[in-house]
Enzyme design. Structure first.
Site, short mmCIF file in Angstrom:
data_model
loop_
_atom_site.label_atom_id
_atom_site.label_comp_id
_atom_site.label_asym_id
_atom_site.label_seq_id
_atom_site.Cartn_x
_atom_site.Cartn_y
_atom_site.Cartn_z
N GLY A 85 1.17 -1.48 0.09
CA GLY A 85 0.10 0.00 0.35
C GLY A 85 0.67 0.80 0.31
O GLY A 85 0.03 2.14 0.61
N ASP A 113 -5.15 -6.40 -5.92
CA ASP A 113 -3.36 -6.60 -5.97
C ASP A 113 -4.05 -8.69 -5.31
O ASP A 113 -5.44 -8.95 -4.63
CB ASP A 113 -2.82 -5.83 -4.63
N LYS A 193 6.09 0.04 -13.31
CA LYS A 193 6.90 -0.70 -14.30
C LYS A 193 7.49 -2.30 -15.24
O LYS A 193 6.95 -2.67 -15.70
CB LYS A 193 7.46 -1.57 -12.65
C1 LIG Z 1 5.91 -4.93 -5.99
S1 LIG Z 1 5.15 -5.25 -5.03
C2 LIG Z 1 3.83 -3.52 -5.71
C3 LIG Z 1 4.60 -2.58 -4.04
C4 LIG Z 1 3.18 -1.17 -4.24
N1 LIG Z 1 3.44 -0.12 -4.89
C5 LIG Z 1 3.07 -0.44 -2.78
O1 LIG Z 1 3.83 0.37 -2.97
O2 LIG Z 1 3.54 -0.82 -1.90
C6 LIG Z 1 4.23 -5.80 -6.55
C7 LIG Z 1 2.72 -6.42 -6.21
O3 LIG Z 1 2.05 -7.17 -7.66
C8 LIG Z 1 1.29 -7.53 -6.95
N2 LIG Z 1 0.74 -8.45 -7.96
C9 LIG Z 1 1.63 -9.50 -8.60
N3 LIG Z 1 0.58 -10.44 -9.98
C10 LIG Z 1 -0.60 -9.44 -10.28
C11 LIG Z 1 -1.44 -9.63 -10.28
N4 LIG Z 1 -1.34 -10.82 -11.26
N5 LIG Z 1 -2.91 -9.07 -9.83
C12 LIG Z 1 -3.12 -8.27 -8.79
N6 LIG Z 1 -1.65 -7.68 -8.34
C13 LIG Z 1 -0.84 -9.33 -9.21
C14 LIG Z 1 1.73 -8.97 -6.18
O4 LIG Z 1 1.07 -9.72 -4.99
C15 LIG Z 1 2.97 -7.14 -4.99
O5 LIG Z 1 1.75 -7.01 -3.89
#
Ligand SMILES: C[S@@+](CC[C@H](N)C(=O)[O-])C[C@H]1O[C@@H](n2cnc3c(N)ncnc32)[C@H](O)[C@@H]1O
Length: 238
Positions: A85, A113, A193
């Site tokens: 978050g 997410d 990203k």
């Molecule tokens: C680097 S983290 C994000 C961090 C977030 N931007 C923050 O500031 O807290 C990447 C996120 O992408 C989510 N993610 C990966 N594949 C996904 C999908 N198919 N659908 C939804 N979320 C996904 C992961 O569960 C993970 O929580």
């Protein structure tokens, strides 16, 4: 404007010089020890803890927004891959989602997410696999209209195989891009990203057709040893 944590030492106690060393422990892999050591010595991790952010990723969106200014009061934002978050915490403040800045428009933020997300005042979160059939329609229903910003920090868990990871993240990014074409207001912004590694050229081409300005950025908060970078596409043509 966000200061880089490697800049001025605000505590005056020479914190930067106090490197934490992690001893190797029985049962812990060398790679885990290295990860732990890096976390403990990462100024962005320390700053996130001190400033109440859920993760160091918060500084990436802060730095991108400091440069491009898309999180403005009143903006309607979609945060894909929002857990835990950090990006949403930054957005809530900058778009004035809580109406704390009187006289400024109040923004909204919708985050999704795969993982459960701890509630955050000013944001609406849903647990959803964005790659599932019909997920985009579901998000559109929750959104109930258009968005000004679609941002994606989605990343699949690392497989340990560089090329596989690259293709996976590009597929997440492309799905997010097509979703943004459906929901963005004219003039809107898409932020995502990507990983350097070959397949991102096609996405660039596509984004250049749909937006008036496309930039590739490596914000200071993104680790220099990571191949991640961010694409910021502004001025959606509609
Ligand atoms: C680097 S983290 C994000 C961090 C977030 N931007 C923050 O500031 O807290 C990447 C996120 O992408 C989510 N993610 C990966 N594949 C996904 C999908 N198919 N659908 C939804 N979320 C996904 C992961 O569960 C993970 O929580």
């Amino acid at each position: 404007m966000a200061k880089t944590p490697t800049g001025k030492n605000t505590s005056g106690r020479g914190q930067r010089d106090l490197k934490v060393k992690v001893k190797t422990a029985r049962g812990r892999k060398l790679s885990s020890t290295r990860w732990l050591q890096r976390q403990l010595n990462d100024p962005y991790v320390r700053r996130a803890q001190a400033e109440g952010y859920r993760g160091r990723a918060a500084y990436k969106i802060m730095e991108l927004d400091d440069k491009f200014r898309f999180l403005v009061p009143g903006a309607r934002v979609v945060d894909l891959g929002c857990a835990p978050g950090g990006w949403s915490q930054v957005a809530v403040k900058r778009i004035n989602a809580l109406g704390e800045r009187s006289g400024k428009a109040i923004g909204t933020i919708l985050g999704v997410d795969l993982q459960e997300i701890e509630p955050l005042a000013g944001a609406e979160f849903h647990q959803l696999d964005f790659m599932d059939e019909g997920a985009d329609e579901q998000v559109k229903t929750w959104l109930g209209g258009n968005a000004d910003v679609v941002m994606s920090d989605m990343a699949a868990a690392s497989s340990g195989h560089k090329q596989t990871d690259h293709l996976r993240i590009m597929s997440l990014c492309e799905t997010a891009a097509y979703f943004s074409f459906d929901v963005l207001e004219e003039g809107g912004t898409f932020v995502a990203k990507v990983l350097a590694g070959g397949a991102e050229g096609e996405l660039q081409k596509l984004l250049k057709q749909k937006f008036t300005k496309v930039a590739n950025v490596k914000p200071p908060a993104s680790r220099s040893d990571s191949s991640e970078k961010f694409v910021v596409a502004m001025g959606f043509r509609g």
